[in-house]
Enzyme design. Structure first.
Site, short mmCIF file in Angstrom:
data_model
loop_
_atom_site.label_atom_id
_atom_site.label_comp_id
_atom_site.label_asym_id
_atom_site.label_seq_id
_atom_site.Cartn_x
_atom_site.Cartn_y
_atom_site.Cartn_z
N THR A 148 36.80 36.47 51.97
CA THR A 148 35.54 36.59 51.22
C THR A 148 35.68 35.90 49.86
OG1 THR A 148 35.08 38.69 52.28
CG2 THR A 148 33.85 38.22 50.28
N TRP A 174 35.80 32.20 50.34
CA TRP A 174 34.48 31.67 50.73
C TRP A 174 33.63 31.38 49.49
CZ3 TRP A 174 29.36 33.01 50.03
CH2 TRP A 174 28.43 32.39 50.89
N HIS A 175 33.79 32.21 48.46
CA HIS A 175 32.97 32.02 47.27
C HIS A 175 33.40 30.81 46.44
CE1 HIS A 175 31.48 36.05 48.17
NE2 HIS A 175 30.43 35.71 47.45
N GLY A 176 34.62 30.38 46.59
CA GLY A 176 35.03 29.21 45.82
C GLY A 176 36.50 28.90 46.05
#
Lengths: 483, 382
Positions: free
Chosen positions: A319, A322-324
């Site tokens: 997670t 996934w955000h960066g």
């Protein structure tokens, strides 16, 4: 193209709406696909080829999964499809990050690094790749039949309302709507309502909070004082929520205008009383995607306590990533994972046995502290920010910076933002409706009409105010040029 | 049933009105519902990019800039927004651009405030460079027998400190003080107008500065002119100096100013302004065509060169290197010299040696704004 840009609001959207409702129903999907392609190409024409490649590749992979009779071949097609989607995402989103880390590792052992030429991140790649993978998995699980039309699959993957910021739509949620959906007056009006509220969240609250948060996080050592650090993190917490949920509202609203019902993505996350509850309310479409397509396939909580914790850490590691493509995002994810595991270790006795207000404080505190990692560019800056938050640096607040940041307008939107983020407005409306004295009048036609009129006017004024704010930000005069 | 019908009617109303709002900018060029407002940004607006199939990637960004700059009611919206913020929230819309002081006097933040707060002091290296540059200019002019005067024009902050909010406090020394010290050390005649105008303003009821602009007003410029001419008379006592009696003073409402433009408040904030109308017939007339070419970095010919000449050329001549502050001095200074040439070189504040050679003036002046004190070396590569 951003939803909150004049070119989208006053050029793209009216033309697409006009075209969509003027052409015959049979051609609407093609038209919407074309509009989505233009929308995507606006953010990088070259990168639209990647989107096309993704559509073609996933279409044929889905065909392979759907048409194969043997389980083995279905599995091979799925594995190939998921692997190539991940490779695709990895190349464009994580290649630089990977090479950077590899070079650092090699450097530690005296080796020579690889050349790291920057790859620009195509917009929306994380969203549409995940949607494409959901299609393959749903077809593999036989939850839905494979899509026979490449145009329809293309529309699912590239549908512009949710292309760049979600919600992440899973194929089985929308499969029917692609071929059969109804546009009604009520749905269209509901779409406008949702879109305008989302626009207001983004333009008025998120942008106002963002201006202050950016200023605070840009302050260097010697300028960032403890009060400014708190102002910064509170503003950022509101900015990220209203920015993201505003975009989701706009996406859901736009979907309604074209007859789609997109899934909800936020449910007042800041009222959560535990981290577990926070993740049921924050970016719901991503959490449920990971739950269905990663956590459960990893074994979920069926393989014993220890394996459950490991699975949770894996999910939150991914997670974060996934955000960066940065370790600060990964650690942000792991912090959430850690508190989730702590809560699970106690069978939710922590925080459930705390007084309710302490449960809120605990959740908000963890979430806000984790946002520092999310917002800071480096661990060094995050550490400095934490130190400042808790008064371990001795910097006086510059009154000029305070003057620039704190205006009546900021305070107004801060107040509205805080109240809106904890569901005060919706609850107040609900309570008013239940109030017997009001309920008696509410059902009278003239009162109902007046309220409906007020609602329409409120939305139109809100939209006009947002436009005013957006256009005012393009006003950029040159001062030393009077004569 | 009735409620459903009412709800449907208002849904239709909402759809129609929302659609009209969306379509309005598209239709406005044809229907022209709003009278266009003048753009007050003082910058070139983005031009419509050409659509080239071979260069598609930069097109969207360029088109969006063009679209935003030419949005039909952009100026209306920007001004309405500024008005809302100023009068409703009691605060200017762009707190990063301007400080609203007492009596709504507007002070600029960009460049000027940092200077006033002493945050942009010159380093020892820059001071050394400045010393060398000033000595070079002094020697260059001395060899040619041309007296050299430097004038420091004050920022609004320095003359109206009482109008500033409490949190803006001047330090002991700033960049202009460093510059003034160095100039005195080098024995270059200096007219530091900051203390002079500050003390004079305290006794004079007429404001020296525009409320809505960064510059001094015609009255303030006249006060500055008188002080500058005192310095010039040390070299040429025969120079005539105008007095207030030579003018008719009139009070008018004044709209505009770079600060109100900056915060998009142009039509909403005006001010009372005293103008000076000459009672005399001007002796000097403007030189219509510049004999010099503007440098490539500042192609505004009407700003680069301003010259005046008197028919009977018995008075000394002057060459002034200047910036926008000198604009309001032109009507006065031009009447005190036989020939006056004003050069604005895009804030480079260069010596402009070729022009000096050609003009061979009797007096050379550098009039620079206090916050631009290091511009003399900033652009020369030190």
């Amino acid at each position: 193209m951003l939803f909150s840009s004049p070119v989208f609001l006053f050029l793209f959207l009216p033309l697409v709406l006009l075209g969509y409702y003027l052409i015959r129903t049979a051609y609407r999907n093609y038209f919407l696909l074309l509009a989505s392609m233009i929308f995507f190409a606006w953010g990088g024409v070259s990168y639209s080829l990647l989107l096309v490649a993704s559509i073609v590749f996933n279409y044929f992979t889905g065909l392979g999964i759907g048409k194969s009779q043997s389980h083995r071949w279905r599995k091979i097609f799925l594995a190939t499809g998921v692997a190539l989607n991940l490779l695709f995402l990895g190349t464009f989103k994580y290649a630089n990050f990977f090479i950077e880390n590899l070079n650092q590792l090699l450097g530690n052992f005296g080796g020579h690094g690889f050349e790291n030429s920057p790859i620009l991140l195509p917009i929306g790649i994380s969203f549409y790749t995940f949607q494409a993978m959901s299609y393959l998995v749903d077809v593999y699980r036989r939850q839905v039949p494979y899509q026979r039309s490449i145009w329809n699959l293309g529309l699912f993957i590239s549908l512009f309302p949710q292309l760049i910021a979600g919600p992440i739509v899973r194929y089985h949620e929308i499969e029917r709507q692609i071929t059969l959906r109804h546009s009604t007056i009520e749905r269209f009006a509901g779409g406008i309502r949702r879109f305008v509220i989302g626009l207001g969240k983004k333009v008025l609250i998120a942008n106002s909070m963002g201006f202050v948060a950016d200023q605070c996080f840009d302050l260097g050592a010697g300028e960032l004082s403890t009060p400014l650090a708190w102002i910064g993190i509170v503003s950022y917490s509101l900015q990220i929520y209203f920015d993201f949920s505003g975009y989701s509202d706009m996406a859901i609203g736009l979907g309604k205008m074209f007859g789609f019902e997109l899934p909800e993505n936020f449910n007042f996350p800041y009222v959560a009383r535990s981290i577990k509850e926070f993740w049921r309310r924050w970016h719901i479409s991503l959490s449920s995607w990971f739950k269905d397509y990663l956590y459960i396939p990893l074994g979920g909580n069926r393989l014993g306590r220890h394996r459950t914790y490991v699975n949770l850490f894996i999910v939150f590691f991914v997670t974060g990533l996934w955000h960066g493509a940065s370790w600060t995002f990964v650690v942000w994810g792991l912090v959430h994972g850690l508190f989730l595991v702590i809560e699970k270790l106690t069978n939710q006795r922590f925080p459930d046995r705390l007084p309710v207000f302490l449960q809120h404080i605990y959740t908000l505190f963890v979430v806000m502290m984790a946002w520092v990692l999310f917002r800071a560019d480096t661990f060094g800056y995050a550490a400095y920010y934490y130190k400042t938050l808790f008064g371990f640096t001795e910097v006086a607040t510059d009154p000029l910076i305070l003057h620039t940041l704190i205006s009546n307008q900021y305070l107004l939107f801060l107040g509205v933002g805080v109240l809106a983020s904890v569901n005060v407005f919706k609850n107040a409306t609900r309570l008013t409706m239940r109030w017997p004295a009001f309920a008696k009048y509410y059902n009278r036609p003239w009162v109902y009409s007046a309220l409906q009129l007020a609602d329409s006017l409120y939305l139109l004024i809100l939209f006009s105010v947002c436009t005013m704010y957006l256009l005012a930000n393009t006003y950029n005069p040159f001062i030393y040029y009077r004569f | 049933m009735l409620m459903t019908r009412i709800s449907k009617i208002f849904s239709v109303v909402l759809i129609v009105l929302f659609s009209l709002l969306l379509m309005w900018p598209l239709l406005e060029p044809e229907i022209k519902l709003l009278k266009p407002l003048e753009n007050t940004e003082n910058r070139a607006l983005a031009e419509k990019p050409e659509f080239d199939v071979n260069r598609l990637d930069p097109f969207p960004t360029a088109y969006e800039q063009y679209y935003n700059d030419h949005f039909p009611f952009r100026n209306h919206l920007a001004r309405s927004y500024a008005w809302l913020d100023f009068f409703l929230f009691n605060k200017n819309l762009y707190p990063d651009r301007a400080i609203v002081g007492g009596d709504n006097v507007l002070f600029p933040i960009k460049l000027s405030l940092n200077h006033f707060l002493g945050k942009d002091l010159m380093s020892a290296q820059r001071l050394d460079s400045l010393r060398i540059e000033l000595e070079r200019r002094k020697d260059f002019l001395a060899v040619r027998g041309i007296p050299f005067i430097i004038v420091i024009a004050p920022e609004k902050f320095s003359v109206l400190p009482d109008a500033l909010p409490d949190f803006v406090v001047a330090p002991d020394s700033n960049k202009a003080d460093q510059f003034a010290r160095l100039t005195r050390e080098l024995r270059i005649p200096l007219v530091d107008l900051r203390p002079y105008m500050d003390s004079l303003q305290r006794t004079d009821e007429e404001p020296f500065y525009y409320k809505n602009d960064t510059h001094w007003n015609p009255y303030g410029a006249f006060m500055a002119y008188r002080r500058i001419m005192q310095a010039a008379q040390r070299f040429y006592p025969q120079l005539p100096v105008l007095s207030l009696d030579d003018f008719t003073l009139q009070r008018n409402r004044h709209i505009g100013g770079n600060m109100v433009d900056l915060i998009a408040m142009t039509p909403y904030l005006d001010e009372e302004l005293t103008t000076l109308t000459p009672r005399f017939k001007p002796r000097a007339t403007p030189i219509s065509k510049s004999p010099y070419e503007a440098p490539p970095f500042f192609q505004q010919m009407h700003l680069f060169f301003n010259g005046y000449e008197m028919a009977s050329d018995t008075l000394p001549s002057v060459m002034v290197v200047r910036d926008s502050f000198t604009q309001n001095l032109l009507p006065y200074m031009s009447q005190s010299f036989g020939r006056s040439v004003f050069i604005w070189d895009g804030w480079h504040m260069g010596l402009n040696a070729p022009i000096v050679e050609k003009e061979n003036p009797d007096l050379y002046m550098l009039i620079l704004l206090e916050s631009f004190a290091d511009n003399l070396v900033k652009y020369s590569g030190e």
